[in-house]
Design an enzyme around this catalytic site. Structure first.
Site, mmCIF file in Angstrom:
data_model
loop_
_atom_site.group_PDB
_atom_site.id
_atom_site.type_symbol
_atom_site.label_atom_id
_atom_site.label_comp_id
_atom_site.label_asym_id
_atom_site.label_seq_id
_atom_site.Cartn_x
_atom_site.Cartn_y
_atom_site.Cartn_z
ATOM 1 N N ALA A 111 4.059 2.461 5.164
ATOM 2 C CA ALA A 111 4.338 3.031 5.893
ATOM 3 C C ALA A 111 5.918 3.728 5.573
ATOM 4 O O ALA A 111 6.088 4.687 5.715
ATOM 5 C CB ALA A 111 4.199 3.200 7.231
ATOM 6 N N THR B 4 8.821 7.225 6.041
ATOM 7 C CA THR B 4 9.508 7.546 6.586
ATOM 8 C C THR B 4 10.933 8.450 6.298
ATOM 9 O O THR B 4 10.811 9.221 7.289
ATOM 10 C CB THR B 4 10.235 6.726 7.495
ATOM 11 O OG1 THR B 4 10.878 6.044 5.987
ATOM 12 C CG2 THR B 4 9.244 5.488 8.306
ATOM 13 N N HIS C 142 -6.394 1.700 3.543
ATOM 14 C CA HIS C 142 -6.610 2.082 4.619
ATOM 15 C C HIS C 142 -7.290 3.793 5.014
ATOM 16 O O HIS C 142 -7.334 3.786 5.791
ATOM 17 C CB HIS C 142 -5.409 1.715 5.642
ATOM 18 C CG HIS C 142 -4.836 0.080 6.222
ATOM 19 N ND1 HIS C 142 -3.871 0.227 6.354
ATOM 20 C CD2 HIS C 142 -6.001 -0.325 5.267
ATOM 21 C CE1 HIS C 142 -3.193 -1.364 6.141
ATOM 22 N NE2 HIS C 142 -5.539 -1.622 5.710
ATOM 23 N N CYS D 3 -24.834 18.595 14.364
ATOM 24 C CA CYS D 3 -25.641 18.060 15.272
ATOM 25 C C CYS D 3 -25.577 17.614 16.006
ATOM 26 O O CYS D 3 -25.955 16.697 17.044
ATOM 27 C CB CYS D 3 -25.798 17.875 13.781
ATOM 28 S SG CYS D 3 -24.506 16.015 13.641
ATOM 29 N N SER E 226 5.303 -3.628 5.973
ATOM 30 C CA SER E 226 6.007 -5.457 6.427
ATOM 31 C C SER E 226 5.362 -5.911 6.084
ATOM 32 O O SER E 226 5.373 -7.313 7.074
ATOM 33 C CB SER E 226 5.913 -4.785 7.653
ATOM 34 O OG SER E 226 4.571 -4.666 8.521
ATOM 35 N N ILE F 219 14.226 3.452 0.449
ATOM 36 C CA ILE F 219 12.731 3.575 -0.765
ATOM 37 C C ILE F 219 12.996 4.492 -1.484
ATOM 38 O O ILE F 219 13.494 4.552 -2.693
ATOM 39 C CB ILE F 219 11.579 3.470 -0.621
ATOM 40 C CG1 ILE F 219 10.534 3.085 -2.261
ATOM 41 C CG2 ILE F 219 11.031 4.243 0.634
ATOM 42 C CD1 ILE F 219 9.642 2.163 -1.993
HETATM 43 P P1 CNA Z 1 5.059 -1.104 9.063
HETATM 44 O O1 CNA Z 1 4.014 -2.435 9.971
HETATM 45 O O2 CNA Z 1 5.368 -0.327 10.170
HETATM 46 O O3 CNA Z 1 6.434 -1.669 8.373
HETATM 47 C C1 CNA Z 1 7.055 -0.599 7.369
HETATM 48 C C2 CNA Z 1 7.950 -1.156 6.753
HETATM 49 O O4 CNA Z 1 9.247 -0.250 5.754
HETATM 50 C C3 CNA Z 1 8.706 -2.005 7.905
HETATM 51 O O5 CNA Z 1 9.149 -3.216 7.532
HETATM 52 C C4 CNA Z 1 9.812 -0.785 7.688
HETATM 53 O O6 CNA Z 1 11.635 -1.436 7.614
HETATM 54 C C5 CNA Z 1 10.260 -0.027 6.540
HETATM 55 N N1 CNA Z 1 10.764 0.502 6.181
HETATM 56 C C6 CNA Z 1 10.718 2.125 7.381
HETATM 57 N N2 CNA Z 1 11.218 2.799 6.378
HETATM 58 C C7 CNA Z 1 12.193 3.112 5.308
HETATM 59 C C8 CNA Z 1 12.467 3.968 4.098
HETATM 60 N N3 CNA Z 1 12.987 4.707 4.489
HETATM 61 N N4 CNA Z 1 12.684 2.317 3.356
HETATM 62 C C9 CNA Z 1 12.513 0.776 2.710
HETATM 63 N N5 CNA Z 1 12.077 0.773 3.884
HETATM 64 C C10 CNA Z 1 11.307 0.925 5.237
HETATM 65 O O7 CNA Z 1 4.197 -0.301 8.054
HETATM 66 P P2 CNA Z 1 2.966 -1.038 6.896
HETATM 67 O O8 CNA Z 1 2.774 0.441 6.202
HETATM 68 O O9 CNA Z 1 3.607 -2.071 6.774
HETATM 69 O O10 CNA Z 1 1.683 -1.678 8.108
HETATM 70 C C11 CNA Z 1 0.823 -0.993 7.592
HETATM 71 C C12 CNA Z 1 -0.061 -0.353 8.674
HETATM 72 C C13 CNA Z 1 1.121 1.178 9.085
HETATM 73 C C14 CNA Z 1 -0.900 0.228 8.021
HETATM 74 O O11 CNA Z 1 -2.239 -0.160 8.576
HETATM 75 C C15 CNA Z 1 -1.029 2.408 7.781
HETATM 76 O O12 CNA Z 1 -2.346 2.588 7.990
HETATM 77 C C16 CNA Z 1 0.046 2.406 9.173
HETATM 78 N N6 CNA Z 1 0.521 4.403 9.172
HETATM 79 C C17 CNA Z 1 1.073 4.412 8.102
HETATM 80 C C18 CNA Z 1 1.822 5.305 7.985
HETATM 81 C C19 CNA Z 1 1.559 6.447 7.119
HETATM 82 O O13 CNA Z 1 0.038 6.522 6.642
HETATM 83 N N7 CNA Z 1 2.639 7.094 6.564
HETATM 84 C C20 CNA Z 1 2.503 5.871 9.673
HETATM 85 C C21 CNA Z 1 1.893 5.342 10.589
HETATM 86 C C22 CNA Z 1 1.818 3.993 9.913
#
Ligand code: CNA
Length: 240
Positions: free
Chosen positions: A24, A28, A121, A152, A191, A231
């Site tokens: 995710a 962001t 996912h 349906c 994360s 990122i």
């Molecule tokens: P998470 O657990 O929310 O972790 C996100 C990580 O990204 C954290 O460690 C943050 O510190 C880090 N982070 C945030 N912004 C940045 C950035 N700009 N640059 C670098 N690092 C950053 O999300 P995960 O993806 O690890 O968890 C998995 C879940 C979240 C999945 O099942 C997804 O489907 C789910 N999700 C997806 C979305 C989407 O599709 N955009 C949005 C919200 C949640």
């Protein structure tokens, strides 16, 4: 940061089978909140805890509440790819990157031009009737009142993997194949707290494991290069 970027550049220039594994945090910078950051969805107040809402049992028992959350918080149809998505698509185009493996459900890698995208996912852009299997576009979901129903009469479900649901076998097998073949693995914006997705990293056998994340992860110790930063900014600094 300068030295870290230089190492990242060297790793990329000496690699021919790069695989990206992300979450995710990759989106962001496109304005889509993640789950676990301080301003992420888990920190916001809802009628139910978000981690419970995005579960199979909640979807089945509280379908209307699930859809309130889904439409308000998981659908971001106006979001645009950011420099991270764009650089990854460019790396694929020049033949260096072979696959993006994502936990995201937002379709932004494809919007940026990435072709080989493995969606662990699922995606909010695919939706299907739980009774007859008919497919529905996301616009049908966003334009519906309350719970969207099929012609349906069946309930329509987004093709996203909720907690308590299994990941798609074919997507898992292909992801493992790419990670095993990778000479460089870039992990970013995740994360690494969601399994079995995070467990896929154990299949990497190379010596260029790069982690680009704003906060610490359980894999920092094992990485050959850790960059704690945004990122989009980090990947944007790489000139191909
Ligand atoms: P998470 O657990 O929310 O972790 C996100 C990580 O990204 C954290 O460690 C943050 O510190 C880090 N982070 C945030 N912004 C940045 C950035 N700009 N640059 C670098 N690092 C950053 O999300 P995960 O993806 O690890 O968890 C998995 C879940 C979240 C999945 O099942 C997804 O489907 C789910 N999700 C997806 C979305 C989407 O599709 N955009 C949005 C919200 C949640």
């Amino acid at each position: 940061m300068h030295n870290q970027l230089e190492t990242l550049r060297q790793f990329i220039s000496t690699s021919n089978y790069i695989v990206f594994f992300g979450g995710a945090g990759v989106s962001t910078e496109s304005g889509i909140p993640d789950f676990r950051s301080v301003d992420g969805l888990y920190s916001q107040k809802y009628k139910y805890p978000p981690e419970r809402i995005v579960s199979r049992s909640f979807f089945m028992s509280n379908t209307a509440d699930y859809y309130d959350f889904h439409k308000a918080r998981l659908l971001h149809m106006d979001a645009k790819p950011n420099p991270a998505h764009i650089k990854l698509a460019e790396l694929e185009k020049i033949g260096k990157l072979k696959a993006v493996i994502t936990q995201n459900i937002d379709g932004l890698h494809q919007s940026a031009g990435s072709v080989k995208v493995l969606e662990l996912h699922g995606s909010v852009y695919r939706n299907f009737c739980m009774e007859c299997g008919l497919n529905y576009e996301v616009k049908f979901i966003s334009g519906s009142e309350g719970v969207p129903h099929c012609s349906c009469g069946g309930v329509i479900k987004p093709d996203v993997v909720l907690f308590e649901e299994a990941l798609d076998d074919d997507v898992m097998v292909e992801s493992i194949m790419h990670i095993k073949n990778a000479d460089m693995l870039i992990i970013g914006g995740t994360s690494l707290g969601v399994y079995p997705a995070a467990g896929l990293l154990n299949y990497y056998r190379g010596s260029k494991l790069v982690l680009i994340n704003k906060s610490e992860t359980p894999w920092d110790e094992r990485a050959d290069l850790v960059i704690n930063g945004s990122i989009g900014e980090v990947l944007n600094a790489i000139v191909l």
